[in-house]
Design a protein around this motif. Structure first.
Motif, PDB file in Angstrom:
ATOM      1  N   TRP A   1      86.269  -2.836 -29.500  1.00  0.00           N
ATOM      2  CA  TRP A   1      86.834  -2.177 -30.108  1.00  0.00           C
ATOM      3  C   TRP A   1      87.615  -1.548 -28.046  1.00  0.00           C
ATOM      4  N   PRO A   2      88.032  -1.622 -27.304  1.00  0.00           N
ATOM      5  CA  PRO A   2      88.806  -0.775 -26.941  1.00  0.00           C
ATOM      6  C   PRO A   2      90.071  -2.098 -26.450  1.00  0.00           C
ATOM      7  N   ALA A   3      90.125  -3.704 -26.007  1.00  0.00           N
ATOM      8  CA  ALA A   3      91.143  -4.056 -26.483  1.00  0.00           C
ATOM      9  C   ALA A   3      91.804  -3.977 -27.851  1.00  0.00           C
ATOM     10  N   ALA A   4      90.822  -3.715 -28.812  1.00  0.00           N
ATOM     11  CA  ALA A   4      91.596  -4.141 -30.354  1.00  0.00           C
ATOM     12  C   ALA A   4      92.364  -2.814 -30.741  1.00  0.00           C
ATOM     13  N   ARG A   5      92.361  -1.060 -30.191  1.00  0.00           N
ATOM     14  CA  ARG A   5      92.501  -0.264 -29.794  1.00  0.00           C
ATOM     15  C   ARG A   5      93.996  -0.308 -29.607  1.00  0.00           C
ATOM     16  N   LEU A   6      94.135  -0.862 -28.241  1.00  0.00           N
ATOM     17  CA  LEU A   6      95.551  -1.082 -27.812  1.00  0.00           C
ATOM     18  C   LEU A   6      96.113  -1.453 -28.286  1.00  0.00           C
ATOM     19  N   ARG A   7      95.572  -2.384 -29.145  1.00  0.00           N
ATOM     20  CA  ARG A   7      97.087  -3.887 -30.090  1.00  0.00           C
ATOM     21  C   ARG A   7      97.504  -2.988 -31.433  1.00  0.00           C
ATOM     22  N   ARG A   8      96.112  -1.886 -32.380  1.00  0.00           N
ATOM     23  CA  ARG A   8      95.950  -0.979 -32.700  1.00  0.00           C
ATOM     24  C   ARG A   8      97.679   0.037 -32.806  1.00  0.00           C
ATOM     25  N   LEU A   9      97.463   0.690 -31.500  1.00  0.00           N
ATOM     26  CA  LEU A   9      98.759   1.914 -31.353  1.00  0.00           C
ATOM     27  C   LEU A   9      99.579   0.891 -30.649  1.00  0.00           C
ATOM     28  N   GLU A  10      99.679  -0.358 -30.033  1.00  0.00           N
ATOM     29  CA  GLU A  10     101.281  -1.204 -30.362  1.00  0.00           C
ATOM     30  C   GLU A  10     101.828  -1.392 -32.268  1.00  0.00           C
ATOM     31  N   ARG A  11     100.842  -1.455 -32.578  1.00  0.00           N
ATOM     32  CA  ARG A  11     101.043  -2.275 -34.441  1.00  0.00           C
ATOM     33  C   ARG A  11     102.086  -0.676 -34.417  1.00  0.00           C
ATOM     34  N   LEU A  12     101.187   0.107 -34.831  1.00  0.00           N
ATOM     35  CA  LEU A  12     101.444   1.488 -34.839  1.00  0.00           C
ATOM     36  C   LEU A  12     102.962   1.790 -34.337  1.00  0.00           C
ATOM     37  N   ARG A  13     103.628   1.509 -33.399  1.00  0.00           N
ATOM     38  CA  ARG A  13     104.604   2.250 -33.283  1.00  0.00           C
ATOM     39  C   ARG A  13     105.737   1.405 -33.191  1.00  0.00           C
ATOM     40  N   ASP A  14     105.794  -0.318 -33.369  1.00  0.00           N
ATOM     41  CA  ASP A  14     106.359  -1.179 -33.734  1.00  0.00           C
ATOM     42  C   ASP A  14     106.372  -1.085 -34.994  1.00  0.00           C
ATOM     43  N   ASP A  15     106.157  -1.266 -36.151  1.00  0.00           N
ATOM     44  CA  ASP A  15     105.823  -1.580 -37.537  1.00  0.00           C
ATOM     45  C   ASP A  15     105.218  -0.870 -38.349  1.00  0.00           C
ATOM     46  N   PRO A  16     105.069   0.892 -38.158  1.00  0.00           N
ATOM     47  CA  PRO A  16     104.037   1.127 -38.976  1.00  0.00           C
ATOM     48  C   PRO A  16     104.174   1.750 -40.780  1.00  0.00           C
TER      49      PRO A  16
END
Length: 322
Positions: free
Chosen positions: A79-94
Motif C-alpha cells: 500500500w505505501p508505494a501504491a499510495r504515493l503513485r495515486r498522489l502523483e496521478r491525482l496531481r498530474d491527471d485528476p
C-alpha cells in the motif's frame, strides 16, 4: 472472526487489536448496506501481500463472479508505494482519475453510495476529506487515498442495465477511465477480445451486480514493466515496449462488487496485484505457458503480447520446468 454465510451482511464483533504493527492477521470489514448499523473495526496492516494466481488453461473469456468469502478491503505492505503513485496521478491527471457521469448531477444517491463506501475503509478518513458532504468527487478522492482498491459506482438505468456513474480509478489496466463515465456494462466489455460470452451475459450480470453479493472474481494479464497505472490517455502514458520475457510481470486484478439495492447502485472494487514472472514456481509457469499457448490471435493482441508470444512460451517451458 467468522462470516455468517446465511446472513452475509452480519459479522461477529472483534475486539480492537492493541497495536496495528504488532499483528499481521487481517481483521475483516463487513460488507455494508444502508440497513447495516454494526460497528466497524479497522483493518491492521498485513506484513505480506497475498497474491492470487487465477491462471487457467485453456484460456477462456467468461464472467465467473463467486460469493466473496473474505473481507472486501485489506491493507497490506504494497500500500505505501501504491499510495504515493495515486498522489502523483491525482496531481498530474485528476480528470483522468476521478470521472463522473454528467447525467442527473443533483441526484443525492451518488453521495449516499460513496458514504456507504467510506464505511468499508480499513482506517479513518481525514475529516477534511469529508467536509463537503454533497461533493462526490471529494469523497471519491478520499477513498483513493485510504485503501488499495480503485472504485466504480454502478447505477441502475433500467431492468438488466447499469452504467458507470462515477469512476475513481488510478490504476486501469490499459483503458482510459475518462472515456467510460456513463457507459453500460456491454459497452465496458466491448473492447474485450473473444468477449461474446461477456456481451451475452451483460443483462444478467448487471442484475447480479446490483442485487446479489458481495461477489468477487479475478482477471489477469501480462505487463512488460510492472507499472500499476496503464491509462493510454494519461499525459505520462508509458510507451509499451517488449523486454525479455524474464522481465515481464503477471498482473492480476481482484474485482469485487457490493450491492446497494436501496440506492439502486452497486460498488465495484478493483485491486491490482503485480507479480514478476521470474518469481513463479515451475507449476505456475507451466500453467501460464498452457494458457498463453491456447489464446486466439485476438486475445493475444488485446493483451498486448503478440510480439513476445513465442519468446514468452519458450522461456516459460525453459529448463526449470523439466
Amino acid at each position: 472472526m467468522a462470516w455468517d454465510t446465511r446472513r452475509p451482511y452480519v459479522r461477529v464483533r472483534l475486539r480492537r487489536e492493541p497495536s496495528v504493527a504488532a499483528s499481521c492477521r487481517p481483521v475483516p470489514v463487513a460488507p455494508h448496506t444502508v440497513h447495516d448499523t454494526l460497528e466497524r473495526v479497522p483493518t491492521p496492516l498485513l506484513r505480506q501481500v497475498v497474491r492470487p494466481f487465477p491462471v487457467m488453461a485453456p484460456y477462456r473469456t467468461t464472467p465467473a463472479p463467486k460469493p466473496l468469502t473474505g473481507p472486501p478491503l485489506v491493507v497490506d505492505d504494497a500500500w505505501p508505494a501504491a499510495r504515493l503513485r495515486r498522489l502523483e496521478r491525482l496531481r498530474d491527471d485528476p480528470d483522468g482519475v476521478l470521472v463522473r457521469d454528467p447525467v442527473d448531477p443533483d441526484d443525492p444517491g451518488l453521495s449516499a453510495a460513496l458514504r456507504e463506501a467510506t464505511l468499508l475503509l480499513p482506517g479513518p478518513v481525514p475529516a477534511n476529506e469529508l467536509c463537503v458532504a454533497d461533493e462526490p468527487l471529494a469523497l471519491a478522492r478520499a477513498w483513493l487515498l485510504a485503501c488499495s482498491d480503485d472504485l466504480v459506482v454502478l447505477r441502475r438505468r433500467g431492468p438488466g442495465r447499469l452504467t458507470a456513474e462515477l469512476l475513481a480509478v488510478a490504476f486501469p489496466s490499459g483503458w482510459a477511465p475518462r472515456l467510460r463515465a456513463g457507459a453500460d456494462l456491454a459497452t465496458l466489455h466491448d473492447p474485450v477480445a473473444d468477449g461474446d460470452r461477456l456481451q451475452a451475459a451483460a443483462p444478467a450480470l448487471s442484475e447480479a451486480l446490483l442485487t446479489k453479493g458481495p461477489l468477487t472474481q479475478h482477471v489477469w494479464g501480462l505487463d512488460p514493466d510492472g507499472r500499476l497505472d496503464r491509462d493510454p490517455s494519461a499525459p505520462d502514458a508509458a510507451v509499451r515496449d517488449c523486454p525479455p520475457p524474464a522481465s515481464w510481470w503477471l498482473r492480476v486484478e481482484r474485482q469485487s462488487s457490493l450491492p446497494l439495492p436501496a440506492l439502486g447502485r452497486a460498488l465495484f472494487l478493483i485491486r491490482p496485484h503485480l507479480v514478476p514472472l521470474a518469481s513463479l514456481d515451475p507449476a505456475q509457469r507451466l500453467r501460464l505457458h498452457d494458457a498463453v499457448a491456447s489464446m486466439s490471435p485476438q486475445v493475444l493482441a488485446y493483451k498486448g503480447i503478440t510480439e513476445v508470444r513465442d519468446d514468452l512460451l519458450g522461456w516459460l517451458r525453459g529448463p526449470r520446468l523439466s
